[in-house]
Write a protein that holds these residues in place. Sequence first.
Motif, PDB file in Angstrom:
ATOM      1  N   HIS A   1       0.807  -1.220   0.000  1.00 55.18           N
ATOM      2  CA  HIS A   1       0.000   0.000   0.000  1.00 55.18           C
ATOM      3  C   HIS A   1       0.846   1.281   0.000  1.00 55.18           C
ATOM      4  O   HIS A   1       0.545   2.241  -0.720  1.00 55.18           O
ATOM      5  CB  HIS A   1      -0.930  -0.014   1.219  1.00 55.18           C
ATOM      6  CG  HIS A   1      -1.751   1.212   1.381  1.00 55.18           C
ATOM      7  ND1 HIS A   1      -2.959   1.388   0.731  1.00 55.18           N
ATOM      8  CD2 HIS A   1      -1.547   2.352   2.088  1.00 55.18           C
ATOM      9  CE1 HIS A   1      -3.449   2.575   1.041  1.00 55.18           C
ATOM     10  NE2 HIS A   1      -2.622   3.187   1.864  1.00 55.18           N
TER      11      HIS A   1
ATOM     12  N   GLY B   1      -1.968  10.731   1.850  1.00 52.73           N
ATOM     13  CA  GLY B   1      -3.015  11.703   2.152  1.00 52.73           C
ATOM     14  C   GLY B   1      -2.535  13.116   2.422  1.00 52.73           C
ATOM     15  O   GLY B   1      -3.134  14.090   1.948  1.00 52.73           O
ATOM     16  N   VAL B   2      -1.448  13.261   3.156  1.00 56.33           N
ATOM     17  CA  VAL B   2      -0.958  14.602   3.515  1.00 56.33           C
ATOM     18  C   VAL B   2      -0.389  15.338   2.295  1.00 56.33           C
ATOM     19  O   VAL B   2      -0.271  16.565   2.295  1.00 56.33           O
ATOM     20  CB  VAL B   2       0.073  14.523   4.674  1.00 56.33           C
ATOM     21  CG1 VAL B   2       0.540  15.899   5.099  1.00 56.33           C
ATOM     22  CG2 VAL B   2      -0.522  13.779   5.881  1.00 56.33           C
TER      23      VAL B   2
ATOM     24  N   ASP C   1      -4.468  14.530  12.620  1.00 52.95           N
ATOM     25  CA  ASP C   1      -5.740  14.012  13.147  1.00 52.95           C
ATOM     26  C   ASP C   1      -5.850  14.233  14.664  1.00 52.95           C
ATOM     27  O   ASP C   1      -6.909  14.604  15.178  1.00 52.95           O
ATOM     28  CB  ASP C   1      -5.889  12.520  12.810  1.00 52.95           C
ATOM     29  CG  ASP C   1      -6.005  12.273  11.299  1.00 52.95           C
ATOM     30  OD1 ASP C   1      -6.413  13.199  10.578  1.00 52.95           O
ATOM     31  OD2 ASP C   1      -5.674  11.167  10.842  1.00 52.95           O
TER      32      ASP C   1
ATOM     33  N   ASN D   1      -2.016  18.400   0.965  1.00 54.61           N
ATOM     34  CA  ASN D   1      -1.912  19.668   1.706  1.00 54.61           C
ATOM     35  C   ASN D   1      -1.277  20.780   0.851  1.00 54.61           C
ATOM     36  O   ASN D   1      -0.160  20.635   0.348  1.00 54.61           O
ATOM     37  CB  ASN D   1      -1.095  19.432   2.973  1.00 54.61           C
ATOM     38  CG  ASN D   1      -1.094  20.641   3.885  1.00 54.61           C
ATOM     39  OD1 ASN D   1      -0.366  21.590   3.666  1.00 54.61           O
ATOM     40  ND2 ASN D   1      -1.938  20.611   4.908  1.00 54.61           N
TER      41      ASN D   1
ATOM     42  N   GLY E   1       0.261  12.488   9.250  1.00 59.45           N
ATOM     43  CA  GLY E   1      -1.205  12.574   9.111  1.00 59.45           C
ATOM     44  C   GLY E   1      -1.900  12.292  10.437  1.00 59.45           C
ATOM     45  O   GLY E   1      -2.917  12.912  10.781  1.00 59.45           O
TER      46      GLY E   1
ATOM     47  N   GLY F   1      -6.677  16.227   8.896  1.00 63.75           N
ATOM     48  CA  GLY F   1      -5.788  16.910   7.940  1.00 63.75           C
ATOM     49  C   GLY F   1      -6.493  18.027   7.189  1.00 63.75           C
ATOM     50  O   GLY F   1      -6.103  19.202   7.282  1.00 63.75           O
ATOM     51  N   PRO F   2      -7.556  17.689   6.446  1.00 63.69           N
ATOM     52  CA  PRO F   2      -8.269  18.732   5.714  1.00 63.69           C
ATOM     53  C   PRO F   2      -8.886  19.778   6.650  1.00 63.69           C
ATOM     54  O   PRO F   2      -8.918  20.966   6.308  1.00 63.69           O
ATOM     55  CB  PRO F   2      -9.374  17.976   4.977  1.00 63.69           C
ATOM     56  CG  PRO F   2      -8.972  16.541   4.988  1.00 63.69           C
ATOM     57  CD  PRO F   2      -8.053  16.334   6.133  1.00 63.69           C
TER      58      PRO F   2
ATOM     59  N   HIS G   1       1.183   4.281  -3.041  1.00 60.79           N
ATOM     60  CA  HIS G   1       0.906   5.723  -2.989  1.00 60.79           C
ATOM     61  C   HIS G   1       1.817   6.492  -3.961  1.00 60.79           C
ATOM     62  O   HIS G   1       1.376   7.420  -4.636  1.00 60.79           O
ATOM     63  CB  HIS G   1       1.097   6.263  -1.566  1.00 60.79           C
ATOM     64  CG  HIS G   1      -0.165   6.234  -0.745  1.00 60.79           C
ATOM     65  ND1 HIS G   1      -1.277   6.974  -1.091  1.00 60.79           N
ATOM     66  CD2 HIS G   1      -0.495   5.577   0.393  1.00 60.79           C
ATOM     67  CE1 HIS G   1      -2.238   6.770  -0.189  1.00 60.79           C
ATOM     68  NE2 HIS G   1      -1.789   5.916   0.724  1.00 60.79           N
TER      69      HIS G   1
ATOM     70  N   THR H   1      -5.125  10.575  -1.348  1.00 62.34           N
ATOM     71  CA  THR H   1      -5.710   9.694  -0.331  1.00 62.34           C
ATOM     72  C   THR H   1      -5.961   8.309  -0.963  1.00 62.34           C
ATOM     73  O   THR H   1      -5.786   8.124  -2.171  1.00 62.34           O
ATOM     74  CB  THR H   1      -7.016  10.303   0.227  1.00 62.34           C
ATOM     75  OG1 THR H   1      -7.763  10.817  -0.858  1.00 62.34           O
ATOM     76  CG2 THR H   1      -6.731  11.426   1.192  1.00 62.34           C
ATOM     77  N   ASP H   2      -6.363   7.357  -0.126  1.00 62.04           N
ATOM     78  CA  ASP H   2      -6.422   5.967  -0.573  1.00 62.04           C
ATOM     79  C   ASP H   2      -7.312   5.756  -1.792  1.00 62.04           C
ATOM     80  O   ASP H   2      -8.442   6.242  -1.849  1.00 62.04           O
ATOM     81  CB  ASP H   2      -6.895   5.074   0.584  1.00 62.04           C
ATOM     82  CG  ASP H   2      -5.842   4.992   1.678  1.00 62.04           C
ATOM     83  OD1 ASP H   2      -4.689   5.438   1.430  1.00 62.04           O
ATOM     84  OD2 ASP H   2      -6.157   4.496   2.768  1.00 62.04           O
TER      85      ASP H   2
ATOM     86  N   SER I   1       1.357   9.928   5.055  1.00 61.82           N
ATOM     87  CA  SER I   1      -0.057   9.549   5.142  1.00 61.82           C
ATOM     88  C   SER I   1      -0.480   9.457   6.596  1.00 61.82           C
ATOM     89  O   SER I   1       0.227   9.917   7.496  1.00 61.82           O
ATOM     90  CB  SER I   1      -0.265   8.220   4.411  1.00 61.82           C
ATOM     91  OG  SER I   1       0.279   7.166   5.177  1.00 61.82           O
ATOM     92  N   GLY I   2      -1.652   8.838   6.812  1.00 56.07           N
ATOM     93  CA  GLY I   2      -2.141   8.689   8.179  1.00 56.07           C
ATOM     94  C   GLY I   2      -1.392   7.610   8.943  1.00 56.07           C
ATOM     95  O   GLY I   2      -1.378   7.596  10.169  1.00 56.07           O
ATOM     96  N   GLY I   3      -0.774   6.687   8.215  1.00 53.00           N
ATOM     97  CA  GLY I   3      -0.084   5.580   8.872  1.00 53.00           C
ATOM     98  C   GLY I   3       1.423   5.592   8.659  1.00 53.00           C
ATOM     99  O   GLY I   3       2.149   4.898   9.355  1.00 53.00           O
TER     100      GLY I   3
HETATM  101  O1  KG4 Z   1      -3.079   8.030   2.527  1.00 60.87           O
HETATM  102  P1  KG4 Z   1      -4.277   8.159   3.379  1.00 60.87           P
HETATM  103  O2  KG4 Z   1      -5.609   8.360   2.725  1.00 60.87           O
HETATM  104  O3  KG4 Z   1      -4.443   6.902   4.318  1.00 60.87           O
HETATM  105  C1  KG4 Z   1      -3.348   6.229   4.847  1.00 60.87           C
HETATM  106  O4  KG4 Z   1      -2.773   5.371   4.126  1.00 60.87           O
HETATM  107  O5  KG4 Z   1      -3.007   6.570   5.990  1.00 60.87           O
HETATM  108  O6  KG4 Z   1      -3.976   9.360   4.385  1.00 60.87           O
HETATM  109  C2  KG4 Z   1      -4.903   9.827   5.303  1.00 60.87           C
HETATM  110  C3  KG4 Z   1      -4.276  10.937   6.110  1.00 60.87           C
HETATM  111  C4  KG4 Z   1      -5.132  11.379   7.300  1.00 60.87           C
HETATM  112  O7  KG4 Z   1      -4.298  11.440   8.445  1.00 60.87           O
HETATM  113  C5  KG4 Z   1      -5.606  12.766   6.878  1.00 60.87           C
HETATM  114  O8  KG4 Z   1      -5.838  13.626   7.985  1.00 60.87           O
HETATM  115  C6  KG4 Z   1      -4.441  13.247   6.031  1.00 60.87           C
HETATM  116  O9  KG4 Z   1      -4.052  12.104   5.299  1.00 60.87           O
HETATM  117  N1  KG4 Z   1      -4.815  14.325   5.100  1.00 60.87           N
HETATM  118  C7  KG4 Z   1      -4.296  15.576   5.145  1.00 60.87           C
HETATM  119  C8  KG4 Z   1      -4.946  16.330   4.137  1.00 60.87           C
HETATM  120  N2  KG4 Z   1      -5.837  15.510   3.494  1.00 60.87           N
HETATM  121  C9  KG4 Z   1      -5.739  14.284   4.105  1.00 60.87           C
HETATM  122  N3  KG4 Z   1      -3.361  16.107   5.950  1.00 60.87           N
HETATM  123  C10 KG4 Z   1      -3.035  17.399   5.764  1.00 60.87           C
HETATM  124  N4  KG4 Z   1      -3.618  18.193   4.836  1.00 60.87           N
HETATM  125  C11 KG4 Z   1      -4.571  17.721   4.001  1.00 60.87           C
HETATM  126  N5  KG4 Z   1      -5.131  18.523   3.079  1.00 60.87           N
END
Ligand code: KG4
Length: 353
Positions: free
Chosen positions: A111, A291-292, A177, A295, A173, A190-191, A115, A319-320, A146-148
């Motif tokens: 995964h 995900g980040v 959160d 930004n 990420g 994040g958003p 990305h 994002t995923d 990302s979030g992880g």
């Molecule tokens: O890649 P992803 O969809 O899932 C994982 O594989 O973790 O990432 C999700 C993460 C979340 O922590 C979310 O808050 C963050 O990406 N995220 C952002 C933004 N959009 C999503 N963080 C900062 N700014 C953003 N615009």
Amino acid sequence: MIVLGIESSCDETAAAVIQDGKIMLSNVIASSMELHAKYGGVIPEIAARSHIEAIIPTIEAALLTAQVSWSDIDTIAVTYGAGLSGSLLIGVLAARTLAIIKKMPLYAVNHVEAHVYANFLTDTTLDGYVLRENPPLFPLLALIVSGGHTQLVFFKNHGDYQILGRTKDDAVGEAFDKVAKIIGLAYPGGPSIANLATTGDGETYVFPKARMANPYDFSFSGLKTAVLRLAQEQIGEDFNFPSKNVADRLSEPQKINIAASFQRIAIETIVDKTIRAYSEFQPASVVIAGGVAANLELRRQLTDRLPIPIDYIDPKLCTDNAAMVGALGYFQATAERYKSNPYGLRIQPNLSM
Ligand code: KG4
Ligand code: ZN
């Protein structure tokens, strides 16, 4: 070559049809995010049940949108880690079953690596996407946020990479959160933080940047704690005051400026390390992923500070999604890398790159 990508590692059930690793024919995502929002985070059991309901209709929708039938698909690629066990299991079982019934090769996709491959999508038959004009060049430096996961990876070529550094505790990420939760913003944080921060002053509060033995490693748990301490101080309480009650006592300007100041430092930290890695390794291109990477402050700072031009993907592909899985699946299939036995492929929840 036409690849069906399947992704179910967290709360998104996704399927996509990708031609030659670069043309996006479909990109279907069913998210259970609203179901998790009221808990302030992903509930694994709810995510798994949603995947069971969504997986077959999502795959069918991906084929329908792409206007292809099963006989047009050459290969199936599926995320087998990292992620939540109950979630990964649904996508992998669906992919294994389909590979057996349709007599198709099956590729197991990481995964986090996938990305990065959203950056290789350069063409689409779908409306509403702004894609890169050209794929990134090797050697390439990837900032995966990302979030992880939070890591810097240097790719000499497809499948040939070296991890320069990764987070020792929270992912960036995850820090977004958690800080969002402290100041009372909606999940995903994040958003929410990015939106609120646009009207704030990022210089209002000074938060520390973690110093690491390996300059390419990351740490965000100290930053998250620093935000909590500052928020407690702002409302005249000490560190014993429960974090879940802080948001109610913060004023709107305080929240806005905490969001902006946190975002500035978190983003500056990942940009500092990316610039340093660029100087040391001199890659031909730099990409951001995860995900980040959606930004805008990250994009602004990187464009400003990188000595070479950088191209960004559509925030919807940060994002995923399964398009990235189909793209990486194509490159794996051309090299027969991670070709899997459909009777034996197991999930790997703790898989790392
Ligand atoms: O890649 P992803 O969809 O899932 C994982 O594989 O973790 O990432 C999700 C993460 C979340 O922590 C979310 O808050 C963050 O990406 N995220 C952002 C933004 N959009 C999503 N963080 C900062 N700014 C953003 N615009
Ligand atoms: Zn992800």
